[in-house]
Design an enzyme around this catalytic site. Structure first.
Site, short mmCIF file in Angstrom:
data_model
loop_
_atom_site.label_atom_id
_atom_site.label_comp_id
_atom_site.label_asym_id
_atom_site.label_seq_id
_atom_site.Cartn_x
_atom_site.Cartn_y
_atom_site.Cartn_z
N GLY A 104 0.90 -1.21 0.09
CA GLY A 104 0.01 -0.09 -0.04
C GLY A 104 0.68 1.16 -0.14
O GLY A 104 1.88 1.00 0.39
N VAL A 151 0.70 4.01 1.72
CA VAL A 151 1.02 4.55 2.93
C VAL A 151 2.23 4.15 3.54
O VAL A 151 3.50 4.78 3.80
CB VAL A 151 0.03 4.64 4.11
CG1 VAL A 151 0.40 5.12 5.37
CG2 VAL A 151 -1.14 5.40 3.70
N GLU A 205 7.14 -9.17 3.72
CA GLU A 205 6.37 -9.95 2.64
C GLU A 205 6.76 -9.53 1.24
O GLU A 205 7.56 -10.13 0.39
CB GLU A 205 4.88 -9.87 2.74
CG GLU A 205 4.22 -10.24 4.01
CD GLU A 205 2.80 -9.76 4.11
OE1 GLU A 205 2.08 -10.55 4.47
OE2 GLU A 205 2.48 -8.57 3.57
#
Lengths: 505, 505
Positions: free
Chosen positions: B268, B270, B291
């Protein structure tokens, strides 16, 4: 005195023997205390009581109280009554203290039992000013031999500015040799924990302490408070049978053998009944890797069913306590006691693949579990180790009776009023009605299983009604949010969650 | 063909080369497929498309689709459109699929990304009929060399009845040597995972497969879908700065050094912005144990800030992809790719003491986090690895903007409409307003920090009003249950959570 020398084998410490009152006088307003004790076992008894007396005499002070889990010997009750607590962590189970917590009279930090040691080591919570630790003896090289629990005592000893030892002459010296004390060290610098079997020994027989920290040694002579557990009743027996059925089916599917897998069972009567139910079963050569050993584990040992039982605390009824210590040689080789950081460590729980059985207050139609908060707001005891185990176990099983208060409360609700274990972490739920195996199921697949297998028949129509209305709105996890807590609301207003009763009122 | 021999080094497998259409023709209604791929990287491309064509030609069938995480190459989109999915797990991020899931048109099992391999190994979910795995090549001894992700490919290969390999000529051969494939083995029989540093190598360079299982090998030539990440904007930059401030204070308190601790950052924009914010910081010799590696990690490497980056997937924007593979020697020694079971393993996360940064959809005044369900019912993407990390990390940090939809939604609410991370597992919450450090705090202590530091000023009075009303009722975690979801209700009814707007409507 000879008894001092027998129990304090390091002669340099002999002159540190003091009265409980003197030791308690060192504790000042604003300090943080780390007390030994885990589920009524191995708690310190004399210094806390001397502290209570100071408060009863009119002195005003407050302290933070950190422990392993709940304390016995009415310590939590008395501390709460005299109002000397500022903050308490990580678990408690006393009715008086519960009342004070829920009234906001003191703070309570409810956290995973394996986390306290990490928070102390990382210097995130208050440093412990005094660790007050119960012991059987102090060895020549200065190790403390704990009594009936280890709990967080190792972490408190490492972290504390000073240590007060309570040597309890009422605790059996037979416990010596059972403990296995291991500290994983700092995060980022630690090695793998070298434990691959429930009975592996990886540490020392006692808690190594810096002898200069030992400020006082108090002698006491008071047995642990006996367990408050109630014996299995018809319903807990039925729940146990459902769970045993489930385990048998797992064996039939080749997922388990008759040895099962190391068992963890939370504190409480239901979990105790489940283990009790294994006495007459075909299961054999069982291993227990748990926090607390209750009566049932010893009954299982008596029945020749258990090869090894690892714990961080032994909490027995008075009768069982007498029987066990009279015949201790029968149990000694099978028992091993560890710090709670190790008994509850995710690394070990995942590696061994535990079968973990814990009690729920309520669960919802999607399998979320509330273990702690009555009606979402009032603390019962705390999450304890249930989260440590459920997240990382091979099988995370939660048990509860389907109804409470004579049927006025359904333990299966549309939406739990507090979430301690999310739908992602709950494998199997069990009530006296049956069980629902939720593994690998989408939310919509879980609902019929939970309603039909676990909810009380009286509440099934209401649960279906809620779910059908929710289904019309759609979603991965259908809900009617404005009605999600209406059952709890009805109970608060009308004294029942049952629609028939709330509609007529 | 020479290209076949270059990429299939085991000569016994050369005659198994088939077309995508032929391989797809083996897949039957009711089967379970295990597809390589994790966050748009390393997914199989040709066989899934051939399967879609069968459905488009009018054939009726449904399959279960298991993956590492989300797929790229529009596979999830096309599968959802042609309606061939019965059950999908464990994560997805495609808008079309999302719609189908929320309409109840196919099942979606949202679980922790480290759990898929355990469920397969324990024979709890459906057995994989066909593992379809992307590879760069097959070695002489039959190992598959994965491409830009490992994900669950090892677990699928172990568990599957048959394997189809897609050798993708468009994936860089430079990736060879980066992978470190390790299987922990069965629960109860496994050793400690021997990884104590983010860059330890503990496994093999490829996925060992039973060569008799390989039924077909398909050649493809199609690059991964580029990352859909958006570059940092002013608000994500501000959030990053708050987080960096927090980390600086941790250093000042002696809890961290300038090396910090191995970083995990969820997918993502952010989380990407936070890492990006470290480029200009004093932090140095950073380690990443995550990950997915997104652009920011490579930017940090360019800036000389990162010593090692361990992952299970590399997902880059098109521009970054080109730059990285043109200059691969710069990165090679710092990169290591693992199965998601290892990148997300609680044992490793706790041992290394990760700093874990993940995105929240909303959080509540007590610190419970919703990562998955819009208004408690509609699935966004799934919990992904956030639970694997948050529960076991040294620091579980959640980030979100304080408002959404131009202020009609407050991301800080009285009660989250779905709980993915409980109050016990959330250490720090961050918005563009600031951060709240919740560690070691009782629920009543958390509320003012969350409202004043994190909520948008527009919503602070409303949050205080709710909390004050709740406080009158008391409890460890005060709530007004019948109003707990009223904010979500108002948004559904009036299009805004803001009281001023809902009252006038």
């Amino acid at each position: 005195m000879e008894v001092f020398q027998n129990r304090i084998k390091n002669p340099r410490l002999l002159d540190r023997v003091v009265s409980a009152e003197e030791a308690a006088s060192w504790i000042q307003d604003g300090m943080t205390l780390g007390l030994s004790g885990f589920t009524r076992a191995g708690d310190v008894k004399a210094v806390p009581m001397a502290l209570v007396k100071r408060a009863e005499a009119g002195e005003k002070f407050k302290v933070n109280v950190f422990t392993g889990a709940s304390l016995g010997s009415d310590v939590d009750k008395m501390f709460a009554e005299v109002g000397i607590i500022h903050k308490r962590l990580p678990f408690q189970a006393d009715p008086t203290m519960r009342k004070k917590i829920n009234a906001g009279e003191h703070l309570f930090v409810d956290h995973h039992l394996s986390h306290t040691a990490e928070l102390l080591r990382a210097n995130v919570v208050e440093r412990v000013d005094y660790a007050i630790l119960e012991a059987i003896s102090i060895t020549e090289d200065g190790m403390l031999i704990p009594t009936t629990s280890i709990g967080n005592s190792m972490a408190f000893a490492e972290n504390a500015e000073s240590i007060i030892v309570e040597i309890n002459l009422a605790q059996s010296e037979l416990l010596e040799g059972l403990h296995d004390v291991y500290s994983p060290g700092k995060q980022g610098e630690r090695d793998p924990i070298p434990l691959t079997k429930a009975n592996d020994r990886i540490g020392t027989l006692g808690i190594p302490v810096d002898e200069s920290k030992i400020k006082g040694i108090v002698f006491t002579n008071q047995v642990d408070s006996p367990s408050t557990i109630v014996p299995p009743d018809e319903e807990t027996q039925i729940m146990a049978n459902h769970l045993l059925d489930f385990l048998r089916k797992e064996i039939a599917k080749g997922r388990l053998t008759e040895k099962l897998a190391p068992l963890q069972s939370g504190i409480g009567s239901v979990a105790n009944a489940v283990l009790h139910g294994m006495i007459e079963s075909e299961f054999t050569n069982l291993e227990v890797y748990s926090e607390v050993l209750q009566d049932a584990v010893f009954d299982l040992m008596d029945a020749g069913k258990v090869d090894v039982a690892s714990c961080c605390s032994i909490t027995l009824s008075e009768e069982k306590m007498n029987q066990v210590y009279r015949n201790f040689e029968k149990y000694r080789d099978k028992l091993i006691m560890r710090p709670q950081e190790i008994s509850n460590h995710p690394e070990i729980i995942r590696r061994l693949g535990l079968i973990s059985i814990n009690t729920a207050l309520e669960f919802d139609i999607y399998g979320n579990v509330n273990s702690t908060h009555v009606s979402g707001t009032r603390m019962m005891n705390g999450i304890g180790g249930s989260g440590d185990f459920a997240r990382n176990a091979r099988l995370a099983i939660f048990v509860t009776k389907s109804i409470a208060k004579g049927g006025a409360i359904s333990s299966i609700v549309p939406f739990v009023s507090h979430v301690d274990h999310t739908e992602h972490d709950v494998d199997v739920v069990v009530t006296e009605q049956g069980y629902a195996d939720l593994r690998g199921l989408a939310p919509r697949e879980r609902v019929p299983l939970i309603i039909e297998n676990c909810a009380h028949p009286t509440y099934r129509p209401q649960l279906w009604k809620y779910y059908e209305e929710a289904l019309e709105r759609g979603g991965q996890t259908p809900h009617v949010l404005e009605k999600a807590f209406s059952w709890h609301g009805n109970f608060a207003k009308y004294g029942s969650m049952l629609e028939a009763e709330t509609v007529t009122k």
